[in-house]
Design a protein around this motif. Structure first.
Motif, PDB file in Angstrom:
ATOM      1  N   THR A  87       0.814  -1.221   0.000  1.00 40.35           N
ATOM      2  CA  THR A  87       0.000   0.000   0.000  1.00 40.35           C
ATOM      3  C   THR A  87       0.848   1.271   0.000  1.00 40.35           C
ATOM      4  O   THR A  87       0.313   2.365  -0.136  1.00 40.35           O
ATOM      5  N   VAL A  88       2.172   1.124   0.150  1.00 44.21           N
ATOM      6  CA  VAL A  88       3.056   2.293   0.201  1.00 44.21           C
ATOM      7  C   VAL A  88       3.327   2.799  -1.214  1.00 44.21           C
ATOM      8  O   VAL A  88       3.629   2.020  -2.122  1.00 44.21           O
ATOM      9  N   THR A  89       3.217   4.105  -1.398  1.00 49.21           N
ATOM     10  CA  THR A  89       3.481   4.719  -2.698  1.00 49.21           C
ATOM     11  C   THR A  89       4.991   4.819  -2.922  1.00 49.21           C
ATOM     12  O   THR A  89       5.735   5.204  -2.028  1.00 49.21           O
ATOM     13  N   VAL A  90       5.407   4.447  -4.129  1.00 49.24           N
ATOM     14  CA  VAL A  90       6.823   4.455  -4.491  1.00 49.24           C
ATOM     15  C   VAL A  90       7.037   5.421  -5.643  1.00 49.24           C
ATOM     16  O   VAL A  90       6.286   5.392  -6.626  1.00 49.24           O
ATOM     17  N   PHE A  91       8.059   6.285  -5.528  1.00 50.52           N
ATOM     18  CA  PHE A  91       8.294   7.319  -6.539  1.00 50.52           C
ATOM     19  C   PHE A  91       9.662   7.157  -7.204  1.00 50.52           C
ATOM     20  O   PHE A  91      10.608   6.634  -6.604  1.00 50.52           O
ATOM     21  N   HIS A  92       9.745   7.647  -8.444  1.00 50.56           N
ATOM     22  CA  HIS A  92      11.006   7.678  -9.172  1.00 50.56           C
ATOM     23  C   HIS A  92      11.948   8.667  -8.488  1.00 50.56           C
ATOM     24  O   HIS A  92      11.526   9.739  -8.053  1.00 50.56           O
ATOM     25  N   THR A  93      13.229   8.324  -8.382  1.00 45.88           N
ATOM     26  CA  THR A  93      14.174   9.167  -7.635  1.00 45.88           C
ATOM     27  C   THR A  93      14.421  10.532  -8.286  1.00 45.88           C
ATOM     28  O   THR A  93      14.717  11.498  -7.590  1.00 45.88           O
ATOM     29  N   LYS A  94      14.287  10.608  -9.609  1.00 46.87           N
ATOM     30  CA  LYS A  94      14.572  11.878 -10.302  1.00 46.87           C
ATOM     31  C   LYS A  94      13.308  12.629 -10.691  1.00 46.87           C
ATOM     32  O   LYS A  94      13.162  13.812 -10.422  1.00 46.87           O
ATOM     33  N   GLU A 114      16.696  -5.036  -9.164  1.00 44.54           N
ATOM     34  CA  GLU A 114      16.597  -4.002  -8.137  1.00 44.54           C
ATOM     35  C   GLU A 114      16.675  -2.616  -8.745  1.00 44.54           C
ATOM     36  O   GLU A 114      17.147  -2.430  -9.871  1.00 44.54           O
ATOM     37  N   PHE A 115      16.200  -1.627  -7.990  1.00 48.85           N
ATOM     38  CA  PHE A 115      16.234  -0.237  -8.431  1.00 48.85           C
ATOM     39  C   PHE A 115      16.131   0.664  -7.209  1.00 48.85           C
ATOM     40  O   PHE A 115      15.738   0.214  -6.126  1.00 48.85           O
ATOM     41  N   LYS A 116      16.480   1.921  -7.368  1.00 43.92           N
ATOM     42  CA  LYS A 116      16.348   2.888  -6.285  1.00 43.92           C
ATOM     43  C   LYS A 116      15.026   3.626  -6.439  1.00 43.92           C
ATOM     44  O   LYS A 116      14.558   3.863  -7.548  1.00 43.92           O
ATOM     45  N   ALA A 117      14.437   3.990  -5.315  1.00 41.84           N
ATOM     46  CA  ALA A 117      13.148   4.684  -5.343  1.00 41.84           C
ATOM     47  C   ALA A 117      12.981   5.518  -4.083  1.00 41.84           C
ATOM     48  O   ALA A 117      13.744   5.385  -3.121  1.00 41.84           O
ATOM     49  N   LEU A 118      11.967   6.386  -4.117  1.00 37.58           N
ATOM     50  CA  LEU A 118      11.611   7.201  -2.957  1.00 37.58           C
ATOM     51  C   LEU A 118      10.349   6.615  -2.341  1.00 37.58           C
ATOM     52  O   LEU A 118       9.368   6.356  -3.050  1.00 37.58           O
ATOM     53  N   LEU A 119      10.365   6.409  -1.028  1.00 35.94           N
ATOM     54  CA  LEU A 119       9.236   5.776  -0.350  1.00 35.94           C
ATOM     55  C   LEU A 119       8.339   6.787   0.347  1.00 35.94           C
ATOM     56  O   LEU A 119       8.821   7.650   1.083  1.00 35.94           O
ATOM     57  N   GLY A 120       7.015   6.630   0.127  1.00 37.15           N
ATOM     58  CA  GLY A 120       6.020   7.369   0.895  1.00 37.15           C
ATOM     59  C   GLY A 120       6.140   8.869   0.824  1.00 37.15           C
ATOM     60  O   GLY A 120       6.918   9.440   0.046  1.00 37.15           O
ATOM     61  N   LYS A 121       5.374   9.542   1.678  1.00 37.39           N
ATOM     62  CA  LYS A 121       5.393  11.009   1.706  1.00 37.39           C
ATOM     63  C   LYS A 121       6.707  11.546   2.242  1.00 37.39           C
ATOM     64  O   LYS A 121       7.060  12.706   2.003  1.00 37.39           O
ATOM     65  N   GLU A 122       7.451  10.688   2.955  1.00 39.62           N
ATOM     66  CA  GLU A 122       8.758  11.110   3.474  1.00 39.62           C
ATOM     67  C   GLU A 122       9.823  11.139   2.388  1.00 39.62           C
ATOM     68  O   GLU A 122      10.908  11.679   2.594  1.00 39.62           O
TER      69      GLU A 122
END
Length: 307
Positions: A87-94, A114-122
């Protein structure tokens, strides 16, 4: 404060929770806390944070998942490994665009990526490692999910159902420190907690009491069994380390606890009689453990099932 109701028709209702921290490096129980059955696992975050030191690694299951919690771990210079909550939103790092993990998994030609991503509103920058699970594991997960939906009168989410064919792990450990394969292997170590609780229940009966109206007696029983569990994990750790170094053989915690339980009355009598006598008998029990408590080899498909 902990036991609001017990006995009778409430005998199968959980009356408390055990929060257990296991130190894998030393092979011992680091801390056990009794909390209310109504407390959710994230309520224990502050306690975990207070114990974490720089460069320590915390491995938790989904019950403790919180991006805010992981951000606080990261700020302390410590590390975490967890399954990713779907349920956690995952965002592209750039671009910070929302990522669709299922689409990414479908496009991949590999069973692991694997890949890097930004997690949640934080927007916590993390590594996400995706692993395709065996078909039988995927089927078991989907059947369980369908049963939950049926029991709670919910509609089955087809995308979620399809995504259950993959396991997604999240960590802040840099790739230069640890590759993806080792992250997955390390997460499987968390199974040790499940084995400890299995032993606590099946061998030490920590989840059962005949007491009906004496709360202090219940507390004595619980702490007595937990003290014994902490002691026996220390014993197991010591003989396990020796056997791994000398014979490359692992010792079973469950078997060690059973051997001591079978001989507990005689050990108690020896303790009441003479400490030296108890010490000699204790060494005899250790010798029995060293000869009979070897861990059975786990097949590779069982390992995959745990992951």
């Amino acid at each position: 404060d902990f036991f609001k109701i017990f006995g009778g028709k409430f005998s199968k209702t959980p009356q408390c929770k055990l929060q257990l921290i296991f130190n894998y490096l030393t092979g011992t129980i680091e801390q056990i806390d009794i909390t209310k059955s109504t407390d959710n696992d994230p309520a224990y975050h502050h306690q975990l944070l207070s114990l974490l030191k720089e460069r320590a690694l915390l491995i938790v299951d989904l019950g403790y998942f919180s991006v805010k919690f992981f951000s606080e771990i990261n700020a302390k210079g410590a590390y975490f490994i967890s399954r990713l909550k779907q349920t956690v939103t995952v965002f592209h790092t750039k671009t910070t665009n929302k990522l669709n993990l299922l689409k990414m998994a479908k496009k991949s030609d590999e069973d692991e990526f694997e890949f890097k991503a930004l997690l949640g509103k934080e927007k916590l920058e993390s590594r996400i490692i995706a692993v395709k699970v065996p078909q039988e594991v995927a089927k078991a997960r989907r059947d369980k999910y369908k049963n939950i939906c049926q029991r709670k009168s919910r509609n089955v989410n087809k995308e979620h159902l399809e995504q259950l064919g993959w396991s997604f792990f999240v960590t802040n450990i840099p790739e230069k420190i640890m590759p993806a394969a080792q992250i997955i292997l390390l997460y499987s170590i968390r199974w040790q907690i499940e084995l400890i609780f299995k032993t606590l229940k099946s061998v030490l009966s920590v989840d059962f009491t005949m007491v009906r109206d004496n709360v202090n007696r219940i507390i004595f029983e619980i702490y007595g069994r937990l003290i014994l569990a902490a002691f026996l994990t220390k014993v197991h750790s010591a003989i396990n380390e020796i056997n791994i170094q000398d014979n490359n053989i692992e010792m079973s915690l469950d078997k060690v606890v059973k051997r001591f339980k079978d001989r507990s009355l005689k050990l108690m009598e020896a303790l009441l009689d003479d400490i030296q006598k108890a010490h000699r008998y204790f060494k005899e029990v250790l010798d029995v453990c060293n000869k009979t408590c070897f861990k059975e080899k786990i097949k590779s498909d069982q390992k995959n099932h745990r992951c």
